[in-house]
Design an enzyme around this catalytic site. Structure first.
Site, PDB file in Angstrom:
ATOM      1  N   LYS A 127       0.926  -1.254   0.013  1.00 21.78           N
ATOM      2  CA  LYS A 127      -0.136   0.108   0.221  1.00 21.78           C
ATOM      3  C   LYS A 127       0.788   1.288   0.136  1.00 21.78           C
ATOM      4  O   LYS A 127       0.723   2.131  -0.997  1.00 21.78           O
ATOM      5  CB  LYS A 127      -0.804   0.047   1.286  1.00 21.78           C
ATOM      6  CG  LYS A 127      -1.673   1.246   1.337  1.00 21.78           C
ATOM      7  CD  LYS A 127      -2.362   1.585   2.573  1.00 21.78           C
ATOM      8  CE  LYS A 127      -2.898   2.828   3.132  1.00 21.78           C
ATOM      9  NZ  LYS A 127      -3.663   3.027   4.194  1.00 21.78           N
ATOM     10  N   ASP A 145      -5.914  -0.776  -0.371  1.00 24.19           N
ATOM     11  CA  ASP A 145      -6.161  -0.746   1.266  1.00 24.19           C
ATOM     12  C   ASP A 145      -7.513  -1.401   1.504  1.00 24.19           C
ATOM     13  O   ASP A 145      -8.013  -2.065   0.611  1.00 24.19           O
ATOM     14  CB  ASP A 145      -5.951   0.762   1.822  1.00 24.19           C
ATOM     15  CG  ASP A 145      -7.291   1.477   1.717  1.00 24.19           C
ATOM     16  OD1 ASP A 145      -7.960   1.047   0.809  1.00 24.19           O
ATOM     17  OD2 ASP A 145      -7.479   2.370   2.328  1.00 24.19           O
TER      18      ASP A 145
END
Length: 219
Positions: A127, A145
């Protein structure tokens, strides 16, 4: 995703719908000064932390240490004070100081613009690396995410079990023109409308396209 829809329609609806909503904090920070280091630091701070807390902590820390050199010179205890009360602030303070040292030792103080290189830095996951690539450098990437993973699966656009599986599925399926903005759109939507528990389906304009997979209770 319902038969009468495609991802182009979903993105169009989301683009219009998020205009009145606050963007994710890392996006907000990147727009003020497109600097990969700012994006890297604020993303590390944002993990398991609310945006309001991340905003204040990022501003405090970057005001004192806006470069790897300055951050590496800060005592760990000082970093802790600057970033408190972000989640796991002691661990993040330690990781940020080491991260800054790694950037100085391995990359001459520059944040690398390569996903695989970023992933070799301690404390940097997929991420974080993808946000640095997209928001810091403006290069193609897909950041996933929990919000992006959840909303993509609820829509029925992908059928995956983990955020990493979702990233790979999106890389294979999502048109390249949407790669960079997809995270902003779905994170904003996930924070405000398509929440983890009891999403606001009754006021969601994307509902016309959504299969509501896994949604057992909604408002």
């Amino acid at each position: 995703m319902r038969d009468n829809c495609d991802i182009h329609r979903v993105v169009d609806i989301l683009r219009r719908s998020v205009e009145s909503l606050a963007v994710p904090i890392v996006t907000e920070i990147s727009r003020k000064r497109r600097d990969p280091f700012d994006v890297l630091v604020s993303t590390v701070l944002s993990l398991r932390t609310k945006d309001d807390v991340t905003r204040v902590a990022s501003r405090r820390l970057l005001a004192v240490a806006s470069t790897p050199e300055a951050l590496a010179d800060l005592p760990e205890e000082e970093i802790e004070k600057l970033i408190f009360p972000v989640g796991f602030y002691r661990t993040k303070a330690r990781n940020l100081r080491q991260l800054a040292r790694d950037l100085l030792q391995k990359y001459g103080g520059k944040v690398p613009d390569d996903l695989d290189e970023l992933l070799t830095i301690k404390g940097v996951g997929r991420k974080t690396a993808n946000l640095v690539i997209t928001l810091g450098f403006g290069q193609q990437g897909i950041c996933v995410d929990t919000h992006v993973h959840r909303v993509s699966n609820r829509l029925g656009y992908v059928s995956t079990k983990t955020p990493e599986q979702t990233e790979m599925a999106l890389r294979a399926k999502l048109p390249a023109e949407y790669w960079i903005e997809y995270n902003d759109l779905l994170v904003t939507w996930g924070q405000n409308i398509c929440r983890p528990i009891s999403p606001f389906c009754s006021k969601c304009p994307v509902l016309v396209c959504c299969n509501q997979i896994g949604v057992t209770q909604h408002r």
